[in-house]
Design an enzyme around this catalytic site. Structure first.
Site, PDB file in Angstrom:
ATOM      1  N   HIS A  71       0.846  -1.200   0.000  1.00 44.03           N
ATOM      2  CA  HIS A  71       0.000   0.000   0.000  1.00 44.03           C
ATOM      3  C   HIS A  71       0.878   1.245   0.000  1.00 44.03           C
ATOM      4  O   HIS A  71       2.014   1.237   0.496  1.00 44.03           O
ATOM      5  CB  HIS A  71      -0.938   0.023   1.216  1.00 44.03           C
ATOM      6  CG  HIS A  71      -0.267   0.356   2.515  1.00 44.03           C
ATOM      7  ND1 HIS A  71      -0.076   1.653   2.948  1.00 44.03           N
ATOM      8  CD2 HIS A  71       0.293  -0.445   3.463  1.00 44.03           C
ATOM      9  CE1 HIS A  71       0.540   1.634   4.120  1.00 44.03           C
ATOM     10  NE2 HIS A  71       0.783   0.385   4.462  1.00 44.03           N
ATOM     11  N   CYS A  72       0.345   2.327  -0.603  1.00 40.91           N
ATOM     12  CA  CYS A  72       1.013   3.629  -0.552  1.00 40.91           C
ATOM     13  C   CYS A  72       0.203   4.522   0.374  1.00 40.91           C
ATOM     14  O   CYS A  72      -0.465   4.024   1.280  1.00 40.91           O
ATOM     15  CB  CYS A  72       1.144   4.228  -1.954  1.00 40.91           C
ATOM     16  SG  CYS A  72      -0.431   4.487  -2.792  1.00 40.91           S
ATOM     17  N   VAL A  73       0.214   5.820   0.165  1.00 43.73           N
ATOM     18  CA  VAL A  73      -0.489   6.737   1.063  1.00 43.73           C
ATOM     19  C   VAL A  73      -2.000   6.568   0.976  1.00 43.73           C
ATOM     20  O   VAL A  73      -2.714   6.679   1.971  1.00 43.73           O
ATOM     21  CB  VAL A  73      -0.109   8.204   0.738  1.00 43.73           C
ATOM     22  CG1 VAL A  73      -0.894   9.170   1.625  1.00 43.73           C
ATOM     23  CG2 VAL A  73       1.377   8.413   0.952  1.00 43.73           C
TER      24      VAL A  73
END
Length: 475
Positions: free
Chosen positions: A27-29
């Site tokens: 996952h990213c932001v």
């Protein structure tokens, strides 16, 4: 109302084809990034109805589910437990998905991998530079004077902020060197050393080089004389291409040596050989060549916008948001930094900030016109997120879902881009790409940028409301 992250994760897993269809996840932001065995098994329509899910799409071999800041971490934790896959980084997932990429997508991926880790440092520098410029802007707050002239006791604060603001740009090659060598498989510490080498105080900076090249005040270029071979003593402060290319060379030399030098003497042989060879190549060949290429790119971009500013601004303002969908927008970070290094300001980033504001404004309009309560909730939170520079929830969860808000947003963005381009608006750094963006604009251009902001807010809202009467489905 409490959020059931476990239930959200269970439904996501169900609609992406079950845990057997999941190869890898990170996952990213704002997004879950998932590599699937078969994307044909994804039920996108039902997936978009899941609580907390604001959109879903596939890009560059990775299926992405937009959740939003904060919530994405908790959903990811539950998803990992449900699927049994190992915790991975975004880089790991991109590497797996990159097998499906074409050469252009692979190039974009390199820029993304290199610049995303150092983006916080660049944004902080841009914001501090903006605050610094406001303190020193004549006539902005006080007629015919700056705040520093009116309040001399602020000088110490101004000098401190100025030093903090300049740090990331002065030592930018070190930041890029660290991130790039990590991306290319080399040792990050050697990347930092190489980057610092390119900005060593003994090397002439860009200002001194310009004076020497023009022969101003008798300034002359200095050289390293190595067995008759002369290498210019010139640094690359704020430059991107020289350290990117040099880090690639450094990493490949280091990897080649590691495979051939015995373990017992690797620590002695590999670092020094890698740095000496790459350092000489960077100062003698890579730096001058890439500096010339960077100058050509910058001058070419400026020429196009000078030749047809309206066309250039219309195209950029309208196409930036679609480029975000593909991930190609990451390439503009390098363009911005190149413009800042060579011209003292960028006209690209202000247009990017207005594009983000326009997406948030369209989502805000959907908050007013949407019929369903869950759509209103998503629109309001997504609008706030976009107004502070994170547009994915607004784009994927609201605007693209209904289509007409997205068209309204890119229309407002294009018009606003034309206005600020015709008035020569520049930013000395990269700040928060939303409503706070005006802080990071060169003070003399702030009034026209604020006009652009008004357009980027008003046009998408008005168009979205008008179009909703025709296209919004009755509940």
């Amino acid at each position: 109302m409490s959020k059931n992250y476990r239930k959200t994760a269970e439904e996501i897993v169900r609609y992406i084809g079950g845990k057997e269809n999941v190869v890898q996840a990170a996952h990213c932001v704002t997004r879950l990034r998932i590599v699937l065995k078969n994307e044909g098994k994804v039920d996108v329509e039902n997936l978009r109805t899941v609580d907390l899910v604001k959109g879903a799409f596939s890009n560059a071999g990775v299926f992405q589910v937009v959740i939003g800041p904060g919530d994405v971490e908790r959903v990811y934790k539950e998803l990992i437990q449900l699927t049994g896959v190992e915790v991975s980084t975004v880089a790991d997932v991109k590497e797996t998905g990159s097998k499906k990429l074409n050469p252009l997508q692979q190039l974009v991926k390199v820029f993304s991998d290199v610049f995303m880790p150092i983006l916080p440092a660049i944004i902080v520098a841009g914001l501090l530079m903006g605050v610094n410029n406001l303190l020193g802007a004549k006539g902005l707050f006080i007629k015919d004077a700056t705040l520093l002239e009116a309040y001399p006791n602020l000088k110490g604060l101004w000098e401190l902020i100025n030093m903090m603001a300049n740090t990331s740009f002065v030592f930018l090659p070190a930041l890029v060197g660290w991130s790039a060598t990590k991306r290319f498989g080399g040792s990050e510490i050697l990347g930092i050393v190489l980057g610092l080498l390119l900005v060593h105080p003994d090397l002439m900076n860009a200002w001194g080089y310009g004076q020497a090249a023009a022969g101003i005040d008798g300034a002359k270029l200095q050289y390293f004389d190595i067995f008759g071979l002369q290498i210019e003593k010139v640094g690359y402060q704020g430059q991107i291409l020289p350290i990117l290319a040099a880090a690639y060379v450094l990493s490949n030399i280091e990897i080649w040596l590691r495979k051939r030098v015995p373990n017992a003497i690797q620590l002695l042989i590999v670092p020094i050989t890698s740095i000496v060879i790459t350092g000489a190549l960077a100062l003698g060949i890579i730096g001058p060549v890439t500096r010339y290429i960077g100058t050509l790119i910058t001058e070419g971009l400026i020429y196009v916008f000078d030749l047809a500013p309206v066309v250039g601004a219309l195209l950029f303002g309208a196409l930036y948001a679609p480029l975000v969908i593909t991930g190609m927008h990451h390439m503009f970070i390098a363009v911005d930094l190149q413009l800042i290094a060579q011209k003292g300001g960028t006209f690209i980033w202000p247009m990017i900030a207005l594009s983000n504001i326009a997406q948030g404004s369209a989502a805000l309009a959907m908050f007013w016109v949407a019929k369903k309560q869950n759509e209103k909730n998503m629109a309001s939170t997504s609008a706030v997120s976009a107004y502070f520079g994170i547009t994915e929830p607004a784009m994927f969860g609201v605007n693209l879902l209904h289509k007409f808000p997205f068209y309204a947003a890119i229309t407002g963005s294009a018009i606003a881009a034309v206005i600020i381009t015709l008035n020569g608006v520049l930013a000395p750094g990269i700040g928060v790409g939303g409503l706070p963006a005006f802080i990071s604009i060169i003070p003399q251009y702030i009034p026209m940028f604020l006009v652009g902001m008004v357009v980027a807010v008003a046009v998408p809202i008005i168009l979205t409301v008008i179009l909703s009467k025709r296209f919004l489905k009755k509940s």
